[in-house]
Structures are given as structure tokens and as C-alpha cells.
Design a protein around this motif. Structure first.
Motif, PDB file in Angstrom:
ATOM      1  N   ALA A 114       0.841  -1.195   0.000  1.00 41.08           N
ATOM      2  CA  ALA A 114       0.000   0.000   0.000  1.00 41.08           C
ATOM      3  C   ALA A 114       0.880   1.250   0.000  1.00 41.08           C
ATOM      4  O   ALA A 114       1.756   1.410   0.853  1.00 41.08           O
ATOM      5  N   GLN A 115       0.665   2.127  -0.983  1.00 43.12           N
ATOM      6  CA  GLN A 115       1.439   3.363  -1.138  1.00 43.12           C
ATOM      7  C   GLN A 115       2.949   3.088  -1.216  1.00 43.12           C
ATOM      8  O   GLN A 115       3.763   3.866  -0.729  1.00 43.12           O
ATOM      9  N   ALA A 116       3.294   1.966  -1.821  1.00 47.05           N
ATOM     10  CA  ALA A 116       4.699   1.604  -2.024  1.00 47.05           C
ATOM     11  C   ALA A 116       4.808   0.860  -3.343  1.00 47.05           C
ATOM     12  O   ALA A 116       3.826   0.330  -3.859  1.00 47.05           O
ATOM     13  N   THR A 117       5.999   0.811  -3.894  1.00 42.21           N
ATOM     14  CA  THR A 117       6.201   0.102  -5.154  1.00 42.21           C
ATOM     15  C   THR A 117       6.425  -1.384  -4.905  1.00 42.21           C
ATOM     16  O   THR A 117       6.926  -1.786  -3.850  1.00 42.21           O
ATOM     17  N   ASP A 118       6.045  -2.203  -5.884  1.00 43.01           N
ATOM     18  CA  ASP A 118       6.311  -3.639  -5.773  1.00 43.01           C
ATOM     19  C   ASP A 118       7.804  -3.899  -5.652  1.00 43.01           C
ATOM     20  O   ASP A 118       8.226  -4.825  -4.956  1.00 43.01           O
ATOM     21  N   LYS A 119       8.597  -3.080  -6.315  1.00 45.19           N
ATOM     22  CA  LYS A 119      10.054  -3.253  -6.263  1.00 45.19           C
ATOM     23  C   LYS A 119      10.571  -3.095  -4.844  1.00 45.19           C
ATOM     24  O   LYS A 119      11.402  -3.891  -4.378  1.00 45.19           O
ATOM     25  N   SER A 120      10.095  -2.071  -4.141  1.00 43.08           N
ATOM     26  CA  SER A 120      10.567  -1.853  -2.773  1.00 43.08           C
ATOM     27  C   SER A 120      10.079  -2.955  -1.843  1.00 43.08           C
ATOM     28  O   SER A 120      10.797  -3.370  -0.919  1.00 43.08           O
ATOM     29  N   VAL A 121       8.872  -3.451  -2.074  1.00 45.09           N
ATOM     30  CA  VAL A 121       8.344  -4.540  -1.251  1.00 45.09           C
ATOM     31  C   VAL A 121       9.142  -5.815  -1.494  1.00 45.09           C
ATOM     32  O   VAL A 121       9.517  -6.515  -0.554  1.00 45.09           O
ATOM     33  N   ASN A 122       9.417  -6.120  -2.750  1.00 40.41           N
ATOM     34  CA  ASN A 122      10.189  -7.325  -3.061  1.00 40.41           C
ATOM     35  C   ASN A 122      11.587  -7.275  -2.458  1.00 40.41           C
ATOM     36  O   ASN A 122      12.122  -8.303  -2.027  1.00 40.41           O
ATOM     37  N   ALA A 123      12.176  -6.092  -2.437  1.00 36.15           N
ATOM     38  CA  ALA A 123      13.514  -5.952  -1.847  1.00 36.15           C
ATOM     39  C   ALA A 123      13.476  -6.288  -0.361  1.00 36.15           C
ATOM     40  O   ALA A 123      14.410  -6.899   0.174  1.00 36.15           O
ATOM     41  N   ALA A 124      12.396  -5.892   0.300  1.00 40.90           N
ATOM     42  CA  ALA A 124      12.267  -6.168   1.732  1.00 40.90           C
ATOM     43  C   ALA A 124      11.897  -7.622   2.010  1.00 40.90           C
ATOM     44  O   ALA A 124      12.456  -8.265   2.903  1.00 40.90           O
ATOM     45  N   THR A 125      10.952  -8.142   1.243  1.00 40.46           N
ATOM     46  CA  THR A 125      10.469  -9.492   1.523  1.00 40.46           C
ATOM     47  C   THR A 125      11.432 -10.577   1.066  1.00 40.46           C
ATOM     48  O   THR A 125      11.325 -11.719   1.517  1.00 40.46           O
ATOM     49  N   GLU A 126      12.384 -10.245   0.216  1.00 42.71           N
ATOM     50  CA  GLU A 126      13.376 -11.254  -0.186  1.00 42.71           C
ATOM     51  C   GLU A 126      14.094 -11.808   1.044  1.00 42.71           C
ATOM     52  O   GLU A 126      14.296 -13.017   1.171  1.00 42.71           O
ATOM     53  N   ARG A 127      14.461 -10.910   1.936  1.00 41.00           N
ATOM     54  CA  ARG A 127      15.117 -11.350   3.181  1.00 41.00           C
ATOM     55  C   ARG A 127      14.101 -11.837   4.199  1.00 41.00           C
ATOM     56  O   ARG A 127      14.308 -12.837   4.879  1.00 41.00           O
ATOM     57  N   LEU A 128      12.985 -11.125   4.304  1.00 43.08           N
ATOM     58  CA  LEU A 128      11.965 -11.478   5.295  1.00 43.08           C
ATOM     59  C   LEU A 128      11.417 -12.874   5.067  1.00 43.08           C
ATOM     60  O   LEU A 128      11.330 -13.687   6.004  1.00 43.08           O
ATOM     61  N   PHE A 129      11.066 -13.177   3.828  1.00 47.08           N
ATOM     62  CA  PHE A 129      10.441 -14.467   3.536  1.00 47.08           C
ATOM     63  C   PHE A 129      11.433 -15.630   3.561  1.00 47.08           C
ATOM     64  O   PHE A 129      11.020 -16.786   3.495  1.00 47.08           O
ATOM     65  N   ALA A 130      12.701 -15.330   3.657  1.00 48.91           N
ATOM     66  CA  ALA A 130      13.681 -16.407   3.811  1.00 48.91           C
ATOM     67  C   ALA A 130      13.516 -17.090   5.166  1.00 48.91           C
ATOM     68  O   ALA A 130      13.861 -18.266   5.324  1.00 48.91           O
ATOM     69  N   SER A 131      12.966 -16.350   6.139  1.00 47.57           N
ATOM     70  CA  SER A 131      12.779 -16.921   7.477  1.00 47.57           C
ATOM     71  C   SER A 131      11.325 -16.937   7.931  1.00 47.57           C
ATOM     72  O   SER A 131      10.989 -17.583   8.914  1.00 47.57           O
ATOM     73  N   VAL A 132      10.460 -16.220   7.218  1.00 48.74           N
ATOM     74  CA  VAL A 132       9.041 -16.169   7.586  1.00 48.74           C
ATOM     75  C   VAL A 132       8.210 -16.778   6.461  1.00 48.74           C
ATOM     76  O   VAL A 132       8.076 -16.207   5.378  1.00 48.74           O
ATOM     77  N   ASN A 133       7.651 -17.935   6.741  1.00 50.64           N
ATOM     78  CA  ASN A 133       6.878 -18.664   5.742  1.00 50.64           C
ATOM     79  C   ASN A 133       5.398 -18.749   6.100  1.00 50.64           C
ATOM     80  O   ASN A 133       4.543 -18.799   5.221  1.00 50.64           O
ATOM     81  N   VAL A 134       5.103 -18.762   7.389  1.00 48.60           N
ATOM     82  CA  VAL A 134       3.738 -18.903   7.891  1.00 48.60           C
ATOM     83  C   VAL A 134       3.526 -17.923   9.045  1.00 48.60           C
ATOM     84  O   VAL A 134       4.489 -17.365   9.584  1.00 48.60           O
ATOM     85  N   PRO A 135       2.276 -17.688   9.462  1.00 51.79           N
ATOM     86  CA  PRO A 135       2.019 -16.735  10.544  1.00 51.79           C
ATOM     87  C   PRO A 135       2.805 -17.012  11.822  1.00 51.79           C
ATOM     88  O   PRO A 135       3.263 -16.081  12.496  1.00 51.79           O
ATOM     89  N   ALA A 136       2.962 -18.271  12.178  1.00 52.58           N
ATOM     90  CA  ALA A 136       3.702 -18.616  13.389  1.00 52.58           C
ATOM     91  C   ALA A 136       5.137 -18.093  13.331  1.00 52.58           C
ATOM     92  O   ALA A 136       5.690 -17.635  14.344  1.00 52.58           O
ATOM     93  N   ASP A 137       5.734 -18.140  12.157  1.00 57.48           N
ATOM     94  CA  ASP A 137       7.098 -17.616  11.993  1.00 57.48           C
ATOM     95  C   ASP A 137       7.124 -16.118  12.260  1.00 57.48           C
ATOM     96  O   ASP A 137       8.077 -15.613  12.880  1.00 57.48           O
ATOM     97  N   MET A 138       6.121 -15.397  11.805  1.00 60.59           N
ATOM     98  CA  MET A 138       6.072 -13.951  12.007  1.00 60.59           C
ATOM     99  C   MET A 138       5.919 -13.623  13.482  1.00 60.59           C
ATOM    100  O   MET A 138       6.529 -12.665  13.989  1.00 60.59           O
ATOM    101  N   LEU A 139       5.110 -14.389  14.192  1.00 58.17           N
ATOM    102  CA  LEU A 139       4.915 -14.147  15.612  1.00 58.17           C
ATOM    103  C   LEU A 139       6.203 -14.392  16.388  1.00 58.17           C
ATOM    104  O   LEU A 139       6.495 -13.685  17.354  1.00 58.17           O
TER     105      LEU A 139
END
Length: 210
Positions: free
Chosen positions: A40-65
Motif C-alpha cells: 500500500a502506497q509503495a512500489t512492488d520493487k521496494s516490497v520485493n527488496a524487503a520481503t526477499e530477506r523477510l520471507f527467507a525466514s518467515v513462511n507462515v504466521p507462526a514464523d512472524m509471531l
């Protein structure tokens, strides 16, 4: 734009991209939901740059918690409104874990009840994750719909409602992505690339360059 012109409009968009999809990177429905909330109010490019690292360790809601809000912020701090988005992501992750056993619900009502999830995000999930023929109107689609005469409206809901009426049924499933990509790369806000636009012959934009 006439109904015949609308059909030709989408025929051409399909000819250019047969099976369009989101440019957000994700591996499952939960990751897609998080990415859409962050976008929201951000580019897909900036989101992908952030989630590339985030999703390496967060796959499901429990991981985020387990990760926690402060650590999440460290991943997404370059995205606009990152603090409020972090609160939304943590809150929706807890609800998904507790109420839905870690899965993403697939009804509009359940999705829109989640923190940070409005109608547009729900439409994206229903379309991209669950294969429903919904159209999520963002700034790109709002601009394209009004500028071309495809489905003019004074606000995003009016444009969404009009698109749901005028888009030919056979094109409705992919209309969302075709229109976003067209608005992002061709029918740009400040300098629309009319001379390179393959659907310009059906467009009613008075300032287009032929």
C-alpha cells in the motif's frame, strides 16, 4: 468506449501478455497477503527488496509471531508507513494463527475483517490467490479506466463497479493484472507512452499522441 472497443482492447492486452500475474514475489497465500499489505502506497520493487530477506525466514504466521514486531520493522523500514504496516502484519498474523490455524481465509468478509486489509487487498487475494474474477482498483487501474474511457468513475469503488459490468466475462479473471501492468509501464501518470501503446486506437484520451 463501446462494448466492441472494450473487447478489442482486452484482446490486444492479452495478445501482449497471455497470462499476466502480480509482480510481487511470494511462495504461498500468507506471504502474498503480507506482501500486498506492505505494498500500500509503495512500489512492488521496494516490497520485493524487503520481503526477499523477510520471507527467507518467515513462511507462515507462526514464523512472524516468533520474529516479532521490532525485527519485522528492521526488514521493512525502507517501505513507506512501515511502522503501521508492521502493526497490521503482526495483528493479522496472530488472528490467522489463532482463528484460522495459520491459513488465509478465502471469503471477502473474513479477509476484510483482518487488520490492514481493505477492499482492494481482499480483491487481490480473491483474484490472485483463489482464482476469483475480482478487480482490485489501484491508482494505475483508476487512471487507465478513466483516461482511456474504459470504465470512467469518480472514485475507486465506482471504477470497480463499472469494470465489473463492462469487462467481457472471458477477460475478467486477468483484467486486474492487465490493467495494472498497462498503467505501470505504458499508460503512465505523467508521460503516457501513447506512441508505443498497442491499444491506443480504442482509447478516447483527448491528449494522446497518435
Amino acid at each position: 468506449m463501446s462494448s466492441a472497443s472494450r473487447r478489442r482492447f482486452f484482446e490486444e492486452l492479452k495478445r501482449n501478455i497471455v497470462t499476466p500475474t502480480t509482480e510481487l514475489n511470494y511462495d504461498n497465500h500468507y506471504q502474498l497477503l503480507v506482501a500486498v499489505v506492505l505494498s500500500a502506497q509503495a512500489t512492488d520493487k521496494s516490497v520485493n527488496a524487503a520481503t526477499e530477506r523477510l520471507f527467507a525466514s518467515v513462511n507462515v504466521p507462526a514464523d512472524m509471531l516468533v520474529l516479532g514486531e521490532e525485527k519485522l520493522i528492521s526488514y521493512i523500514s525502507k517501505i513507506g508507513l512501515f511502522r503501521s504496516k508492521a502493526r497490521y502484519v503482526m495483528a493479522l498474523s496472530e488472528i490467522l494463527q489463532v482463528k484460522y490455524d495459520g491459513t488465509v481465509p478465502r471469503t471477502r468478509e473474513e479477509l476484510e475483517a483482518l487488520p490492514g486489509v481493505g477492499r482492494k487487498t481482499a480483491n487481490v487475494m480473491l483474484n490472485t490467490a483463489f482464482g476469483e474474477a475480482t478487480i482490485a482498483v489501484d491508482t494505475h487501474i483508476f487512471r487507465v479506466a478513466n483516461r482511456t474511457g474504459l470504465a470512467p468513475g469518480k472514485n475507486v469503488r465506482a471504477v470497480e463497479d463499472k469494470l465489473n459490468v463492462v469487462v467481457p466475462k472471458s477477460y475478467k479473471q486477468n483484467a486486474h493484472h492487465w490493467l495494472i501492468l498497462h498503467g505501470r509501464y505504458v499508460c503512465k501518470a505523467r508521460k503516457p507512452m501513447c506512441t508505443e501503446c498497442t491499444v491506443r486506437r480504442w482509447c478516447v484520451f483527448p491528449s494522446k499522441t497518435l
